[in-house]
Structures are given as structure tokens and as C-alpha cells.
Scaffold this motif. Structure first.
Motif, mmCIF file in Angstrom:
data_model
loop_
_atom_site.group_PDB
_atom_site.id
_atom_site.type_symbol
_atom_site.label_atom_id
_atom_site.label_comp_id
_atom_site.label_asym_id
_atom_site.label_seq_id
_atom_site.Cartn_x
_atom_site.Cartn_y
_atom_site.Cartn_z
ATOM 1 N N GLN A 24 0.831 -1.210 0.000
ATOM 2 C CA GLN A 24 0.000 0.000 0.000
ATOM 3 C C GLN A 24 0.863 1.257 0.000
ATOM 4 O O GLN A 24 0.574 2.224 0.701
ATOM 5 C CB GLN A 24 -0.922 0.016 1.224
ATOM 6 N N LEU A 25 1.924 1.225 -0.750
ATOM 7 C CA LEU A 25 2.816 2.378 -0.832
ATOM 8 C C LEU A 25 2.126 3.524 -1.557
ATOM 9 O O LEU A 25 1.407 3.304 -2.527
ATOM 10 C CB LEU A 25 4.078 2.017 -1.600
ATOM 11 N N PRO A 26 2.357 4.767 -1.112
ATOM 12 C CA PRO A 26 1.880 5.909 -1.902
ATOM 13 C C PRO A 26 2.771 6.081 -3.132
ATOM 14 O O PRO A 26 3.793 5.412 -3.260
ATOM 15 C CB PRO A 26 2.057 7.087 -0.935
ATOM 16 N N SER A 27 2.377 6.937 -4.006
ATOM 17 C CA SER A 27 3.209 7.258 -5.166
ATOM 18 C C SER A 27 4.394 8.099 -4.685
ATOM 19 O O SER A 27 4.214 9.116 -4.030
ATOM 20 C CB SER A 27 2.371 8.024 -6.183
ATOM 21 N N LEU A 28 5.591 7.673 -5.007
ATOM 22 C CA LEU A 28 6.787 8.343 -4.503
ATOM 23 C C LEU A 28 7.380 9.283 -5.543
ATOM 24 O O LEU A 28 7.149 9.126 -6.739
ATOM 25 C CB LEU A 28 7.838 7.308 -4.104
ATOM 26 N N MET A 29 8.161 10.241 -5.076
ATOM 27 C CA MET A 29 8.739 11.229 -5.987
ATOM 28 C C MET A 29 9.798 10.605 -6.903
ATOM 29 O O MET A 29 10.360 9.557 -6.602
ATOM 30 C CB MET A 29 9.360 12.394 -5.202
ATOM 31 N N MET A 30 10.051 11.240 -7.997
ATOM 32 C CA MET A 30 11.079 10.823 -8.956
ATOM 33 C C MET A 30 10.966 9.323 -9.256
ATOM 34 O O MET A 30 9.882 8.840 -9.535
ATOM 35 C CB MET A 30 12.458 11.199 -8.418
ATOM 36 N N ASP A 31 12.092 8.616 -9.219
ATOM 37 C CA ASP A 31 12.066 7.197 -9.583
ATOM 38 C C ASP A 31 12.050 6.282 -8.359
ATOM 39 O O ASP A 31 12.443 5.122 -8.438
ATOM 40 C CB ASP A 31 13.282 6.870 -10.459
ATOM 41 N N HIS A 32 11.576 6.800 -7.223
ATOM 42 C CA HIS A 32 11.694 6.027 -5.991
ATOM 43 C C HIS A 32 10.851 4.752 -5.982
ATOM 44 O O HIS A 32 11.221 3.775 -5.335
ATOM 45 C CB HIS A 32 11.383 6.908 -4.783
#
Lengths: 233, 233
Positions: free
Chosen positions: A140-148
DNA sequence: CCAAAAGTGTTCTTATTACACCCATGA
DNA sequence: TCATGGGTGTAATAAGAACACTTTTGG
């Protein structure tokens, strides 16, 4: 003054994927920038005279309070797409930094590491640019910045390879544990249920476990043996 | 002006371990600095707006004349021991550069790659700081500068892992080859002789080979089949 | 017909898998 | 004595290693 230009190597960063496990679910440590709804992996920068590995250990120790973490480097990311100065500019402005020509707005090549720890013994501490850091369920990860998000996927691929040899190094389980607990680690990380009987035989066959006394829990069933990892060889 | 400070990212370099094979011995491309008896891996630097992978391809293309090389990143080295400004200072002085505060004297974190090619179709070209580049037998490498010997060892470890999947990508063998030639690649890289019969069965079992007509060499023995790697899937 | 190299077979051993059985434990 | 979970056994199958046998080729 934190993050002074003179102290750090420009254009190089590290990012860490910190897997947490404690009995059932696999989690990952994610930080959020102040008022930004921007999520990222905990990362940091390398001081001018500091070995790369030391920089990563320092950063993680600051955020988890843990020393003696077993860290594994798995890949370096250096594409141009991964760099977006807009996001960084907002983060810096939010913090009241002078933004024009700030060294953090430049392009960064990042070295990625992962670690695996027992998240119950950790109180996460945010870094200088963010104001919150929390455990998120892996699925359930959120959308992360850049290519994370991509970095997380690659980290899991590497974690799943040769788990046997790594489990010794991660201080994930208590000193003494049951075969069931060990299996639960494998099942969670590999994302599939192993056969109980075969798992037991395989683990004992690896010759890395020492058998100790039985554990009586009060449950109405046979008491399981306790095991520990063998020291040295 | 080559290697101008403004063009490149400071403190970041790459080094490449270029394995060469052509029938029998495994070789590695090593360059020597002018009049210095200093040997090193071919490496280079990343331009300000250049993706890391592109930088490495550019450097290798300059030195081998080959494009479309299959490169694999395997590790990033960032210790302080690996940095020795004395050697670099001499190299620069030899070239007639102004040395004080030269950006190349700083500390570098290096991203290491390897490739595997047929050394018979390559004419190596030295880079701007060196005046010779040659193939050395893998088991007769000279002592290399900094931590380059260690980098070579690690590269070989990675090359040996999952060779099957990589051989497709390296354009090492001719379009059509015999099973014997393929086995010779494995034997040389793995450093041990495979069983002929079992090797053949294993390779055919992988389902990556296509069988073509027989090759008549004029030798007084059965003519072997030619194979090629299957395209796509 | 022979030697050399290539292709295929056979056997033995070792993992891997699936599932069954028996044992210890506390209610 | 029963349900539960833990330890071990067994049989089927797959994968790997070692070695033998047969076929093709040119001299």
C-alpha cells in the motif's frame, strides 16, 4: 546551517529502502515533506571526506536510532529523467532556504541501498527536509517522488535473491526463534507460502542453525524447538 | 580543451572492465599512462546533462569503436582508500596540465561496469590521459592503480553469475557457431571444464538455440551442427 | 578400416515436491 | 481423549553428474 554546500559532494546522493518486518507484514520506511504531499525514500548526501558506506550508515542511524545495520548496496541510478528540480525547489522554499542556484537543485546520481530490520524496535526520526517518516505496508505504498517506486521494486528483487545468506546478517529475529517464525519471514518476503515440512528440512540442511531447548507456550500442542543462527564457522 | 571543469560532474567517475574473448583466453582491456608505468581500467567522467549509462557507452565507443555494446553495471565504489591524488597529480603534470586545484585531484566515487566482447574485431584507442591501451591475459594482469584490481575481481564474480541469460546479449560469438565454440566460452569464463555431453543437453534444454546446417571443416570426423541464438520470444 | 570428434543413451546420485503419518501438549 | 500444531517419513519427480556407446567424417 544544515546541508551547507561546502560540506557535501555535489551531484551524488544515496537512497535507502528500509524494509521492516515484525511477525506478519512487510513494511517500508517512507518520509513525507512538510505540507507537500510528496513522499520519498529516506536518503542523504555524502560529506567531502566521508566514505560512501559511512554516509549511508550515518543517515540511517539518525533516522532509526540503529547502529550495526546490515546494509546492502544494489544499484546506482543515473538517468536524467530521475531528476526534477521543480519538486526540490518547492521543498526548499517551504523550508525557507535561499533557492536560486542552490546545490540541491542540480542533477543527482544516486546510489541505492537496502536494509531489513525489526520495525518494532525502531522509532523513526525525520530528516532536515521532511517532517514525517512512517512505516507503510509494502502493498500500500503511496506514489513516490522521482524514480523512488522503481528503486523499491529493484530493492525487493535483490532482497529475494539468496535470502538464506542474508538472514544471518539482518538482526531481524530475536536471538532464539522457532521454525515457524523463520518460515513466516520467508513467506512474507518471498510473497508465497512455503511447504512447512520441506522448509524445515531445507533450513536444517543449510547447517546454519543451532537447536536449543523447547518453547512451552501453554498452547495445547507439541512444543516447538528454539533455534539460533550459528556463530562464525 | 579536453576534460574542462565546466563540462563534467565533479567527484563522479565510471570504470569499465572490458572482458575480451576469442576462442581460447579471457583478456581484459588495460590502459597505461604515459611514461608512468601506471596501469588502470578504462574509465571516464559524466557530463553535466548526460545520463550515466550514456556516458559509459560514449567512453567505450571511443576506445573500442564498438557501439551497441552490452554493458552491465555491477557496483559503485566509494571508500576513501580508493582515492590517491599523488598518482593523479603525476599523470596530470606529465600531460602539461595546470595542476593546483585541478578538479581531477578531488575524491571520486566510481560506478563500475563490465562488458564482454570479441577482442579480434576491436582496435583499442587510448583516452586523453593515457598513451597505450592493450589486451592483457586475465591471469597475467599487472598491478593496477587504486582499487582497480579489486574491481576486476568483483566484475568476474558478476560475469560468472547467470551466464546463460547474458550470452545472448553479448555479441561475442559469430552469428552461427558450433556447440564446441559455445562450450569454450563457458569453460574459459567459468575457469573449469564442463562435461561435453551434459553441457550440450543443458544448452539445448534452455531452448534458446536454433539448429542449422552442419559445418564441414575438412577434418576427418563427424561434422558438427551450427547454432544461433533464437531472436525474441 | 582407423582415429577423431560429435551426437545420443544409460545409470547413478542428488534436490525438490507433495503428502502422509505419528508425537507432544493442554484443555 | 481430542484438537492443534510440530517433527519426521515416504514416494514421485526433476535435475545434475559420470561415463559408455554409436555415428559421421576424411585419410
Amino acid at each position: 546551517m544544515p546541508l551547507a554546500k561546502e560540506e557535501y559532494l555535489p551531484n551524488i546522493s544515496y537512497d535507502s529502502v528500509i524494509f521492516g518486518f515484525s511477525g506478519e507484514k512487510l513494511k517500508i520506511l517512507i518520509l513525507e515533506y512538510h505540507n507537500m504531499k510528496t513522499f520519498a525514500l529516506p536518503g542523504g548526501f555524502v560529506k567531502i571526506d566521508e566514505p560512501l558506506d559511512t554516509a549511508v550508515k550515518r543517515g540511517l542511524s539518525e533516522r532509526t536510532g540503529l547502529d550495526e545495520l546490515y546494509l546492502e548496496q544494489f544499484r546506482t541510478f543515473g538517468s536524467m529523467e530521475r531528476f526534477s528540480s521543480e519538486v526540490m525547489r518547492k521543498i526548499l522554499e517551504e523550508q525557507g532556504h535561499v533557492v536560486e542556484d542552490h546545490w540541491l537543485l542540480g542533477r543527482f546520481i544516486t546510489v541505492a541501498y537496502y536494509a531489513l530490520i525489526n520495525y518494532e524496535i525502531v522509532v523513526p526520526t525525520p530528516d532536515k527536509l521532511s517532517d514525517s517518516i512512517k512505516w507503510y505496508d509494502f502493498d500500500q505504498l503511496p506514489s513516490l517522488m522521482m524514480d523512488h517506486n522503481e528503486i523499491v521494486e529493484k530493492a525487493l528483487d535483490h532482497l529475494r535473491m539468496n535470502l538464506d545468506q542474508k538472514l544471518l546478517s539482518f538482526n531481524l529475529l530475536p536471538e532464539r526463534f522457532t521454525m515457524k517464525e523463520l518460515k513466516q519471514v520467508y513467506d512474507t518476503i518471498l510473497g508465497e507460502t512455503q511447504n512447512r515440512a520441506n522448509f524445515q528440512r531445507k533450513m536444517l540442511g543449510l547447517n546454519i542453525l543451532e537447536r536449543h531447548e523447547k518453547l512451552f507456550t501453554g498452547g495445547s500442542h507439541k512444543a516447538p524447538f528454539l533455534y539460533s543462527f550459528k556463530k562464525a564457522e
